[in-house]
Motif scaffolding. Structure first.
Motif, PDB file in Angstrom:
ATOM      1  N   SER A  21       0.525   8.738   1.616  1.00 56.83           N
ATOM      2  CA  SER A  21       0.313   8.601   0.179  1.00 56.83           C
ATOM      3  C   SER A  21       1.661   8.527  -0.517  1.00 56.83           C
ATOM      4  O   SER A  21       2.471   9.453  -0.423  1.00 56.83           O
ATOM      5  CB  SER A  21      -0.483   9.795  -0.343  1.00 56.83           C
ATOM      6  OG  SER A  21      -0.689   9.678  -1.725  1.00 56.83           O
ATOM      7  N   PRO A  22       1.955   7.436  -1.215  1.00 58.62           N
ATOM      8  CA  PRO A  22       3.279   7.275  -1.821  1.00 58.62           C
ATOM      9  C   PRO A  22       3.466   8.133  -3.056  1.00 58.62           C
ATOM     10  O   PRO A  22       2.523   8.440  -3.777  1.00 58.62           O
ATOM     11  CB  PRO A  22       3.309   5.790  -2.181  1.00 58.62           C
ATOM     12  CG  PRO A  22       1.875   5.444  -2.422  1.00 58.62           C
ATOM     13  CD  PRO A  22       1.092   6.260  -1.434  1.00 58.62           C
ATOM     14  N   ALA A  29      10.084   2.198  -6.592  1.00 52.56           N
ATOM     15  CA  ALA A  29      11.042   1.504  -5.729  1.00 52.56           C
ATOM     16  C   ALA A  29      10.399   0.267  -5.110  1.00 52.56           C
ATOM     17  O   ALA A  29      11.010  -0.805  -5.028  1.00 52.56           O
ATOM     18  CB  ALA A  29      11.532   2.450  -4.624  1.00 52.56           C
ATOM     19  N   GLN A  30       9.143   0.411  -4.697  1.00 48.38           N
ATOM     20  CA  GLN A  30       8.419  -0.727  -4.130  1.00 48.38           C
ATOM     21  C   GLN A  30       8.172  -1.793  -5.196  1.00 48.38           C
ATOM     22  O   GLN A  30       8.267  -2.994  -4.926  1.00 48.38           O
ATOM     23  CB  GLN A  30       7.100  -0.246  -3.529  1.00 48.38           C
ATOM     24  CG  GLN A  30       7.269   0.599  -2.286  1.00 48.38           C
ATOM     25  CD  GLN A  30       6.034   1.403  -1.941  1.00 48.38           C
ATOM     26  OE1 GLN A  30       5.000   1.289  -2.589  1.00 48.38           O
ATOM     27  NE2 GLN A  30       6.135   2.232  -0.917  1.00 48.38           N
ATOM     28  N   ALA A  31       7.850  -1.355  -6.419  1.00 51.42           N
ATOM     29  CA  ALA A  31       7.606  -2.295  -7.519  1.00 51.42           C
ATOM     30  C   ALA A  31       8.844  -3.141  -7.781  1.00 51.42           C
ATOM     31  O   ALA A  31       8.745  -4.353  -7.995  1.00 51.42           O
ATOM     32  CB  ALA A  31       7.213  -1.534  -8.787  1.00 51.42           C
ATOM     33  N   LYS A  32      10.018  -2.514  -7.755  1.00 50.82           N
ATOM     34  CA  LYS A  32      11.258  -3.239  -7.998  1.00 50.82           C
ATOM     35  C   LYS A  32      11.602  -4.159  -6.836  1.00 50.82           C
ATOM     36  O   LYS A  32      12.072  -5.284  -7.038  1.00 50.82           O
ATOM     37  CB  LYS A  32      12.390  -2.252  -8.265  1.00 50.82           C
ATOM     38  CG  LYS A  32      12.216  -1.495  -9.588  1.00 50.82           C
ATOM     39  CD  LYS A  32      13.221  -0.382  -9.753  1.00 50.82           C
ATOM     40  CE  LYS A  32      14.617  -0.891  -9.967  1.00 50.82           C
ATOM     41  NZ  LYS A  32      15.567   0.199 -10.288  1.00 50.82           N
ATOM     42  N   TRP A 165      -2.214   4.924 -11.631  1.00 45.77           N
ATOM     43  CA  TRP A 165      -3.274   3.985 -11.218  1.00 45.77           C
ATOM     44  C   TRP A 165      -3.037   3.514  -9.789  1.00 45.77           C
ATOM     45  O   TRP A 165      -3.976   3.454  -8.978  1.00 45.77           O
ATOM     46  CB  TRP A 165      -3.283   2.808 -12.181  1.00 45.77           C
ATOM     47  CG  TRP A 165      -4.334   1.771 -11.937  1.00 45.77           C
ATOM     48  CD1 TRP A 165      -5.635   1.807 -12.370  1.00 45.77           C
ATOM     49  CD2 TRP A 165      -4.180   0.534 -11.226  1.00 45.77           C
ATOM     50  NE1 TRP A 165      -6.302   0.663 -11.967  1.00 45.77           N
ATOM     51  CE2 TRP A 165      -5.429  -0.132 -11.266  1.00 45.77           C
ATOM     52  CE3 TRP A 165      -3.109  -0.059 -10.571  1.00 45.77           C
ATOM     53  CZ2 TRP A 165      -5.631  -1.371 -10.659  1.00 45.77           C
ATOM     54  CZ3 TRP A 165      -3.305  -1.299  -9.958  1.00 45.77           C
ATOM     55  CH2 TRP A 165      -4.561  -1.946 -10.010  1.00 45.77           C
ATOM     56  N   LEU A 166      -1.804   3.188  -9.463  1.00 42.28           N
ATOM     57  CA  LEU A 166      -1.471   2.734  -8.116  1.00 42.28           C
ATOM     58  C   LEU A 166      -1.683   3.844  -7.087  1.00 42.28           C
ATOM     59  O   LEU A 166      -2.226   3.606  -6.003  1.00 42.28           O
ATOM     60  CB  LEU A 166      -0.017   2.258  -8.066  1.00 42.28           C
ATOM     61  CG  LEU A 166       0.295   0.914  -8.717  1.00 42.28           C
ATOM     62  CD1 LEU A 166       1.799   0.749  -8.908  1.00 42.28           C
ATOM     63  CD2 LEU A 166      -0.259  -0.232  -7.875  1.00 42.28           C
ATOM     64  N   ARG A 167      -1.255   5.047  -7.418  1.00 42.19           N
ATOM     65  CA  ARG A 167      -1.379   6.166  -6.478  1.00 42.19           C
ATOM     66  C   ARG A 167      -2.841   6.461  -6.166  1.00 42.19           C
ATOM     67  O   ARG A 167      -3.194   6.758  -5.014  1.00 42.19           O
ATOM     68  CB  ARG A 167      -0.692   7.398  -7.059  1.00 42.19           C
ATOM     69  CG  ARG A 167      -0.489   8.514  -6.031  1.00 42.19           C
ATOM     70  CD  ARG A 167       0.355   9.643  -6.590  1.00 42.19           C
ATOM     71  NE  ARG A 167      -0.255  10.261  -7.756  1.00 42.19           N
ATOM     72  CZ  ARG A 167       0.177  10.116  -9.010  1.00 42.19           C
ATOM     73  NH1 ARG A 167       1.227   9.359  -9.261  1.00 42.19           N
ATOM     74  NH2 ARG A 167      -0.424  10.719 -10.010  1.00 42.19           N
ATOM     75  N   TRP A 172       0.486   0.050  -3.322  1.00 40.28           N
ATOM     76  CA  TRP A 172       0.505  -1.397  -3.513  1.00 40.28           C
ATOM     77  C   TRP A 172      -0.366  -2.149  -2.516  1.00 40.28           C
ATOM     78  O   TRP A 172      -0.796  -3.274  -2.791  1.00 40.28           O
ATOM     79  CB  TRP A 172       1.947  -1.905  -3.420  1.00 40.28           C
ATOM     80  CG  TRP A 172       2.752  -1.565  -4.625  1.00 40.28           C
ATOM     81  CD1 TRP A 172       3.584  -0.498  -4.793  1.00 40.28           C
ATOM     82  CD2 TRP A 172       2.775  -2.274  -5.868  1.00 40.28           C
ATOM     83  NE1 TRP A 172       4.120  -0.507  -6.055  1.00 40.28           N
ATOM     84  CE2 TRP A 172       3.647  -1.585  -6.735  1.00 40.28           C
ATOM     85  CE3 TRP A 172       2.156  -3.443  -6.327  1.00 40.28           C
ATOM     86  CZ2 TRP A 172       3.910  -2.023  -8.033  1.00 40.28           C
ATOM     87  CZ3 TRP A 172       2.408  -3.878  -7.621  1.00 40.28           C
ATOM     88  CH2 TRP A 172       3.277  -3.167  -8.464  1.00 40.28           C
ATOM     89  N   THR A 173      -0.631  -1.551  -1.370  1.00 40.22           N
ATOM     90  CA  THR A 173      -1.433  -2.263  -0.362  1.00 40.22           C
ATOM     91  C   THR A 173      -2.866  -2.507  -0.827  1.00 40.22           C
ATOM     92  O   THR A 173      -3.577  -3.315  -0.234  1.00 40.22           O
ATOM     93  CB  THR A 173      -1.464  -1.489   0.963  1.00 40.22           C
ATOM     94  OG1 THR A 173      -1.866  -0.141   0.719  1.00 40.22           O
ATOM     95  CG2 THR A 173      -0.085  -1.488   1.624  1.00 40.22           C
TER      96      THR A 173
END
Length: 213
Positions: A21-22, A29-32, A165-167, A172-173
């Motif tokens: 779980s990120p 960091a992944q978004a960037k 929302w992403l978490r 992101w997957t």
């Protein structure tokens, strides 16, 4: 060499986050990282170049590369429906590209309008397309440094607005569940919520920025 080493370590840390779980920091960091790849792909398509020392090439077959591929394909779907929306974004917003604050404020104003009524993957893709559209405008007008500011601004918006929302969706997957189809009737599955009244997003952002000029 040191920049490449740091980039490799950073990329490894980002990839490790897909196995659990990120955290919000990892999601940003992944978004960037996704933003840099998305923008880079759109600049290449426009015949433009952009130097990003912190950009680490995504490992082929890796989860982050897979997410980026899907985001780009979904972006293509959106652009097929309304190709003019994501082109000449700066001109549509009537902003100058010689001020970093003006560019980032414009991006954040559009972003706020996009997500005013909730969050969907279609709107997330729209966010990346707007960032890429502005990046293309900046490079064309010899303002490549603005692209770095846009990517940082994108990350900050994700931290403040999209991270929770992403978490909840496992990161992101979750976008990999979106199916890309060539069937025009399929667009109503998720694209309609992204593009419905999108032209008004730009107009609303314009009027938000108008008093500041």
């Amino acid at each position: 060499m040191e920049v490449l080493r740091r980039s490799s370590v950073f990329a490894a840390e980002i990839m490790d986050a897909f196995d659990r779980s990120p955290t919000d920091k990892e999601l940003v960091a992944q978004a960037k990282a996704l933003g840099r790849e998305f923008v880079h792909a759109r600049l290449l398509r426009a015949g433009l170049s952009w130097s990003a020392p912190e950009r680490a090439a995504l490992a082929p077959g890796g989860r982050l590369a897979e997410v980026c591929t899907v985001l780009l394909r979904l972006g293509d779907e959106l652009e097929l429906i309304r190709p003019s929306i994501y082109r000449n974004v700066a001109r549509q917003l009537n902003i100058s590209l010689h001020s970093e604050s003006v560019v980032t404020d414009a991006f954040l104003a559009v972003a706020a309008q996009i997500f005013a009524a909730g969050i969907t993957w279609g709107k997330v893709v729209s966010l990346y397309l707007v960032a890429a559209g502005l990046a293309v405008d900046c490079v064309r007008q010899a303002q490549p440094a603005m692209v770095h500011a846009l990517v940082d601004c994108l990350g900050e918006f994700v931290r403040k607005t999209l991270a929770t929302w992403l978490r909840r969706r496992g990161g992101w997957t979750d976008v990999l569940k979106c199916v890309v189809s060539s069937n025009p009737g399929f667009h109503s599955h998720w694209l309609v919520t992204a593009l419905c009244s999108f032209g008004r997003f730009l107009k609303a952002a314009f009027f938000v920025l108008l008093p500041e000029r």
